[in-house]
Design a protein around this motif. Structure first.
Motif, PDB file in Angstrom:
ATOM      1  N   TRP A   1       0.829  -1.201   0.000  1.00  0.00           N
ATOM      2  CA  TRP A   1       0.000   0.000   0.000  1.00  0.00           C
ATOM      3  C   TRP A   1       0.864   1.251   0.000  1.00  0.00           C
ATOM      4  CZ3 TRP A   1       0.902   3.274   4.048  1.00  0.00           C
ATOM      5  CH2 TRP A   1       1.525   2.719   5.180  1.00  0.00           C
TER       6      TRP A   1
ATOM      7  N   ARG B   1      -3.209   4.082  -2.746  1.00  0.00           N
ATOM      8  CA  ARG B   1      -2.996   3.021  -3.742  1.00  0.00           C
ATOM      9  C   ARG B   1      -2.789   1.712  -2.986  1.00  0.00           C
ATOM     10  NH1 ARG B   1       2.091   2.750  -8.012  1.00  0.00           N
ATOM     11  NH2 ARG B   1       1.520   0.787  -9.061  1.00  0.00           N
TER      12      ARG B   1
ATOM     13  N   ARG C   1      -2.210  -2.528  -3.603  1.00  0.00           N
ATOM     14  CA  ARG C   1      -1.961  -3.641  -4.540  1.00  0.00           C
ATOM     15  C   ARG C   1      -2.235  -4.953  -3.814  1.00  0.00           C
ATOM     16  NH1 ARG C   1       3.571  -3.517  -7.594  1.00  0.00           N
ATOM     17  NH2 ARG C   1       2.406  -1.903  -8.740  1.00  0.00           N
TER      18      ARG C   1
ATOM     19  N   LYS D   1      -3.221  -6.773  -8.389  1.00  0.00           N
ATOM     20  CA  LYS D   1      -4.104  -5.759  -8.955  1.00  0.00           C
ATOM     21  C   LYS D   1      -4.054  -4.491  -8.117  1.00  0.00           C
ATOM     22  CE  LYS D   1      -8.893  -4.923 -10.384  1.00  0.00           C
ATOM     23  NZ  LYS D   1     -10.265  -5.490 -10.458  1.00  0.00           N
ATOM     24  N   ASP D   2      -4.002  -3.322  -8.811  1.00  0.00           N
ATOM     25  CA  ASP D   2      -3.925  -2.042  -8.126  1.00  0.00           C
ATOM     26  C   ASP D   2      -5.304  -1.399  -7.982  1.00  0.00           C
ATOM     27  OD1 ASP D   2      -1.235  -2.314  -7.893  1.00  0.00           O
ATOM     28  OD2 ASP D   2      -0.695  -0.747  -9.327  1.00  0.00           O
TER      29      ASP D   2
ATOM     30  N   TYR E   1      -7.179   2.280  -6.550  1.00  0.00           N
ATOM     31  CA  TYR E   1      -6.897   3.667  -6.222  1.00  0.00           C
ATOM     32  C   TYR E   1      -8.130   4.356  -5.628  1.00  0.00           C
ATOM     33  CZ  TYR E   1      -2.633   3.462  -9.095  1.00  0.00           C
ATOM     34  OH  TYR E   1      -1.398   3.144  -9.626  1.00  0.00           O
TER      35      TYR E   1
ATOM     36  N   LEU F   1       5.001   2.281  -5.250  1.00  0.00           N
ATOM     37  CA  LEU F   1       5.089   1.118  -4.361  1.00  0.00           C
ATOM     38  C   LEU F   1       6.492   0.489  -4.373  1.00  0.00           C
ATOM     39  CD1 LEU F   1       1.654  -0.641  -5.062  1.00  0.00           C
ATOM     40  CD2 LEU F   1       2.307   0.711  -3.063  1.00  0.00           C
TER      41      LEU F   1
END
Length: 440
Positions: free
Chosen positions: A232, A254, A256, A260-261, A263, A439
């Motif tokens: 994160w 953000r 992950r 997969k990300d 937002y 990240l």
């Protein structure tokens, strides 16, 4: 007819004398009872009329909703399960917060939480500018033990905060101007063996900042389900004064998970959107049934028990409906409780993200189980008359940030997005924020 009379007389005369005497006596007695009317004495004097003055609190006991069982303890019997994501700092306990959105007024915001119009009018009289709330501003308030408004804080801008405290003569306003510098601070972390909360605290986020991150991402991610290796990144705008952090505001997140990300970036209206300006909130239904039913008892957090005289809050609304009516989930969420419990009878509680919870009571049959995911409009139960109930009805509650609100007037989430110039300005902001949410 004459022939019938002669026949009766002949039969009577042929009876033995004792029988004729007995039958005649019964006939006379029956006629006497039939025509008797008791004499009633009517005095000539004027009747006594007594006028009873009712206090304002007594008048409430005569309202239609007072006919419902108002000594219910169902709301307290079964508290909604809490976890570490619900933890609040000591300074936040008892404080209720709200971000102003489109169409909000001071009255519409506070009234949905059961704050009386008298308090709202006194508050508005203390500062006429309160009539001009702007989108994105934040309100927070505390209540007295009796449920009256004690203090309201209005964050007009990053620089100015106004506070309104209750006095004997209304509310007194004080204004505070902040003179610090706002600095963006980027923090990130990767989950090890612990939770997101632990990881965020290790990275330097306060409890309040962690809470704002969870709420911003609540419609996309269940933070309890994050796994080891998930990463994160958070961008906080913090006001620094004499080297100390005074306050902060979340700019973007953000996250992950499983490669997969996700937002969530703050717009000027105080709400969070994805990278394309699409709203993250999932829309709610206003009513938990496919058609509307009569409200038999209204939301009233101050309702008095006409017998005991004590406050017995009614934290929802009651809809009178036939038993067996399908009850619907008003929004996407997770069932956190589905069981039978005392006065509530069979009831279901659904948590929607981390901000909203809905409860459905006095059901006849449960159609879901704890832990089950539901979508807006899914059937979760059949209405009934179980528990402490005077007749077939559905008791329905909406809770926002662990505080009951009026389900008929509450500002519920809507699926929406930015358009026009608002979207253009937001996308320009996204280009500046995303590079700061690295990240790696």
């Amino acid at each position: 007819m004459q022939q019938i009379a002669r026949s009766v007389a002949l039969a009577f005369n042929n009876l033995p004398r004792p029988h004729r005497v007995m039958l005649g006596s019964l006939t006379v007695l029956t006629l006497a009872v039939a025509v008797w009317r008791p004499y009633i004495y009517h005095p000539v004097s004027t009747p006594i009329v007594k006028t009873i003055e009712l206090e304002k609190s007594d008048v409430r006991s005569l309202l239609p909703e007072a006919s419902e069982p108002i000594d219910q303890a169902a709301q307290e019997e079964e508290a909604i399960p809490q976890d570490e994501l619900d933890d609040k700092t000591e300074a936040e306990v008892g404080v209720h917060e709200y971000v102003v959105s489109t169409g909000d007024t001071l009255s519409s915001v506070l009234n949905q939480y059961g704050i009386e119009m008298g308090d709202i009018s006194q508050l508005a009289a203390s500062d006429k500018e309160l009539r001009n709330l702007k989108i994105g501003q934040q309100l927070s308030w505390t209540l007295t033990d009796a449920g009256d408004l004690q203090r309201l804080t209005w964050e007009m801008s990053r620089r100015e905060t106004r506070t309104y405290d209750r006095t004997e003569n209304g509310f007194k306003m004080t204004s505070e101007l902040q003179q610090g510098d706002w600095v963006n601070s980027a923090m990130k972390g990767t989950l090890g063996g612990g939770s997101f909360v632990a990881s965020a605290r290790d990275a330097g986020l306060t409890s309040g900042e962690i809470s704002s991150v969870i709420k911003a991402m609540q419609w996309q991610m269940d933070f309890r389900k994050l796994k080891k290796g998930d990463a994160w990144s958070v961008l906080m705008s913090r006001e620094m004064l004499d080297g100390k952090r005074e306050q902060s505001q979340l700019v973007g997140v953000r996250l992950r998970s499983d490669g997969k990300d996700y937002y969530a970036i703050r717009a000027e209206d105080g709400k969070f959107y994805d990278r394309n300006g699409t709203g993250l909130a999932k829309g709610f239904l206003r009513f938990p049934t496919s058609k509307q039913f009569r409200v038999s008892s209204n939301f009233n957090p101050r309702r008095l028990n006409p017998v005991t005289g004590r406050v017995a809050p009614h934290r929802g609304v009651d809809f009178a409906m036939p038993q067996g009516t399908p009850v619907l989930a008003v929004g996407d969420g997770e069932v956190v409780m589905a069981k039978r419990s005392g006065a509530a009878g069979y009831y279901v509680a659904v948590r929607h993200g981390r901000t909203y919870t809905t409860r459905y009571m006095h059901l006849r049959k449960l159609l879901v189980k704890p832990g089950q995911k539901v979508k807006r409009g899914d059937r979760i139960a059949l209405s009934g008359n179980t528990g402490r109930s005077t007749g077939p009805h559905l008791h329905y509650e909406v809770w926002i940030n662990q505080l009951a609100v009026n389900p008929l007037t509450a500002k519920l989430p809507r699926t929406e997005g930015l358009t026009g110039k608002d979207r253009s300005d937001y996308l320009a902001q996204v280009k500046e924020v995303i590079p700061q949410l690295g990240l790696d």
